[in-house]
Design an enzyme around this catalytic site. Structure first.
Site, PDB file in Angstrom:
ATOM      1  N   HIS A  51     -43.897  15.196  30.180  1.00 17.28           N
ATOM      2  CA  HIS A  51     -44.457  15.469  28.890  1.00 17.28           C
ATOM      3  C   HIS A  51     -45.959  15.975  29.031  1.00 17.28           C
ATOM      4  O   HIS A  51     -46.249  16.887  28.288  1.00 17.28           O
ATOM      5  CB  HIS A  51     -44.988  13.832  28.529  1.00 17.28           C
ATOM      6  N   LYS A  77     -36.281  20.055  27.891  1.00 20.18           N
ATOM      7  CA  LYS A  77     -34.781  20.367  27.964  1.00 20.18           C
ATOM      8  C   LYS A  77     -33.918  19.407  28.562  1.00 20.18           C
ATOM      9  O   LYS A  77     -32.727  19.507  28.330  1.00 20.18           O
ATOM     10  CB  LYS A  77     -34.875  21.596  28.753  1.00 20.18           C
TER      11      LYS A  77
END
Ligand code: PAF
Length: 283
Positions: free
Chosen positions: A33, A149
């Site tokens: 993150h 991803k």
């Protein structure tokens, strides 16, 4: 960094900015993150992150109640990464009344893989992402939103939603961040026991091995057979695999013909003990 809880407070904080860079999360933040925040930040004039554990994307038997909630530690990490505004709505702030209007993504993309094993998951994700986008981007000419991803299919669903609704939002897909042994970082890794944590790397290893075997096969390989073997190998180690599969990057459909030169991705999801992990590798 300003921490706000309501949509009105968020819009007030964002007034005057023209291009938010937004990183939506469910919290319990890890380096994946934080890398997204760092990547998105230079692309906007204000950096916003959200932390919201979205009930709509969890099935009743899943881990909504036990999902780790670590707001204070998350806020410290976001601030250190240069985030300007943290939007942390309570459920009643984001869903003051039941969310009866929902976004239903096209079934060709969202009913396979994760959508097959977690029915309704992408309706929940698309709906909350659309709602968060409308909170963050309403009234600005455009912006950028970053997704990891590791949730490969999620990125594709969000991209398709943005395209179909002509939202002026650029989608940034950040590379999966991994632990030293190769395990993809995930908030759910915190559920693993010490022994499971050691074993967990075998998911990414199985994906790599499947990708290499498929690529090395001459002619048109029997992918179903290779995938079944890869799943059996993981199952022998004590995993319960949902899928390990080689797909086209463009649409996540099974590839046809010789694999050479086709952009592919190997995706997998499997349960280790009580923890369901997902991962993927572009090959
Ligand atoms: O990937 C996630 O953390 C969630 O699915 C998202 C995009 C924040 C929506 O709840």
């Amino acid at each position: 960094m300003q921490i706000v809880h309501t949509i009105a407070q968020l819009r007030q904080q964002l007034g005057g900015f023209k291009r938010p860079a937004f990183v939506p999360t469910m919290g319990n933040l890890h380096e994946g993150h934080i890398a997204l925040v760092r990547q998105a930040r230079p692309l906007g004039d204000v950096t916003v992150s959200s932390i919201f554990v979205n009930r709509l994307q969890f099935a009743p038997h899943e881990d909504f109640d036990s999902y780790p909630r670590t707001l204070d530690a998350d806020a410290r990490r976001l601030e250190a990464a240069g985030c300007d505004v943290l939007f942390a709505p309570r459920e009643k702030d984001l869903y003051p009344e039941p969310q009866t209007f929902k976004v239903h993504p096209a079934t060709d993309l969202s009913d396979m893989l994760e959508g097959h094993f977690r029915p309704g998951f992408f309706i929940g994700v698309s709906t909350v992402v659309m709602k968060l986008f409308s909170c963050v981007f309403a009234g600005v000419p455009g912006g950028v939103a970053a997704f990891g991803k590791k949730d490969y299919q999620q990125v594709m669903v969000v991209r398709r939603m943005v395209q179909q609704f002509a939202l002026p939002i650029e989608i940034l897909a950040g590379e999966t961040q991994r632990a030293e042994d190769g395990l993809a970082l995930s908030s759910r890794n915190s559920y693993l026991t010490a022994a499971e944590r050691q074993e967990a790397v075998h998911l990414s290893q199985a994906l790599r091995a499947l990708g290499e075997t498929a690529r090395a096969a001459a002619g048109v390989p029997d992918l179903s057979a290779l995938e079944a073997q890869a799943m059996q190998a993981l199952a022998r180690r004590g995993w319960k695999p949902d899928y390990l599969t080689v797909r086209r990057r463009a649409d996540l459909m099974p590839p046809h013909g010789p694999l050479a030169d086709q952009p592919l991705v190997v995706l997998g999801a499997a349960k280790l003990g009580n923890t369901r992990l997902i991962d993927n590798l572009e090959i």
